[in-house]
Write a protein that holds these residues in place. Structure first.
Motif, PDB file in Angstrom:
ATOM      1  N   GLY A 147     -27.032   9.472   4.818  1.00 23.96           N
ATOM      2  CA  GLY A 147     -27.471   8.772   3.607  1.00 23.96           C
ATOM      3  C   GLY A 147     -26.792   9.290   2.356  1.00 23.96           C
ATOM      4  N   LEU A 148     -26.699  10.605   2.226  1.00 28.72           N
ATOM      5  CA  LEU A 148     -26.071  11.192   1.034  1.00 28.72           C
ATOM      6  C   LEU A 148     -24.586  10.851   0.961  1.00 28.72           C
ATOM      7  N   ALA A 149     -23.903  10.838   2.099  1.00 27.75           N
ATOM      8  CA  ALA A 149     -22.470  10.536   2.118  1.00 27.75           C
ATOM      9  C   ALA A 149     -22.192   9.079   1.753  1.00 27.75           C
ATOM     10  N   THR A 150     -23.122   8.210   2.088  1.00 23.73           N
ATOM     11  CA  THR A 150     -22.924   6.777   1.819  1.00 23.73           C
ATOM     12  C   THR A 150     -23.818   6.293   0.673  1.00 23.73           C
ATOM     13  N   ASN A 151     -24.301   7.209  -0.121  1.00 24.94           N
ATOM     14  CA  ASN A 151     -25.247   6.893  -1.194  1.00 24.94           C
ATOM     15  C   ASN A 151     -24.737   5.804  -2.136  1.00 24.94           C
ATOM     16  N   GLU A 152     -23.446   5.837  -2.433  1.00 18.76           N
ATOM     17  CA  GLU A 152     -22.847   4.859  -3.350  1.00 18.76           C
ATOM     18  C   GLU A 152     -22.896   3.433  -2.792  1.00 18.76           C
TER      19      GLU A 152
END
Length: 132
Positions: A87-92
């Motif tokens: 989730g954090l890596a694809t947050n954008e």
């Protein structure tokens, strides 16, 4: 319990391959190289623990009670650790702000550490026979 552990390990392994391919190819143009490496960290830890569960589910060296604990700690630990990393890596790319739940990443890591400690403790309990 062994069958549940082995099936879960297989599913986690399959998902690791799928997510790894998605991270390497599908996210290549969408997120930075640094975030791709972060995503890959989640994939790598998921695969390590899929392999761990394959071992746990197929060995008689670990007590059944410990197997059950390892299973739950691993699954919850991976959801928290790898799941939050994904989730954090694809947050954008999402409308949900995963940074708001980023605190669960180290909790998941701690659960995975406890998994290995439980395994270690169970191995210490194995009695060795003379000559073996």
């Amino acid at each position: 319990m062994n069958k549940t552990i082995l099936i879960t390990a297989s599913i986690l392994g399959i998902l690791s391959i799928v997510l790894g391919a998605f991270g390497a190819h599908g996210l290549k143009e969408l997120i930075s190289v640094e975030l791709q490496q972060t995503f890959e960290t989640g994939v790598r830890y998921q695969m390590y623990h899929a392999l761990l569960l394959l071992f746990v589910g197929s060995t008689s060296l670990i007590q059944e009670k410990t197997k059950k604990s390892i299973f739950f700690l691993t699954v919850i630990g991976l959801l928290f650790f790898s799941g939050s990393i994904y989730g954090l890596a694809t947050n954008e790319l999402t409308s949900f702000n995963f940074k708001s739940i980023g605190f669960i990443t180290p909790i998941g890591g701690l659960l995975l550490i406890f998994t290995w400690i439980m395994l270690f403790k169970d191995f210490l309990k194995i009695s060795t026979k003379k000559g073996k």
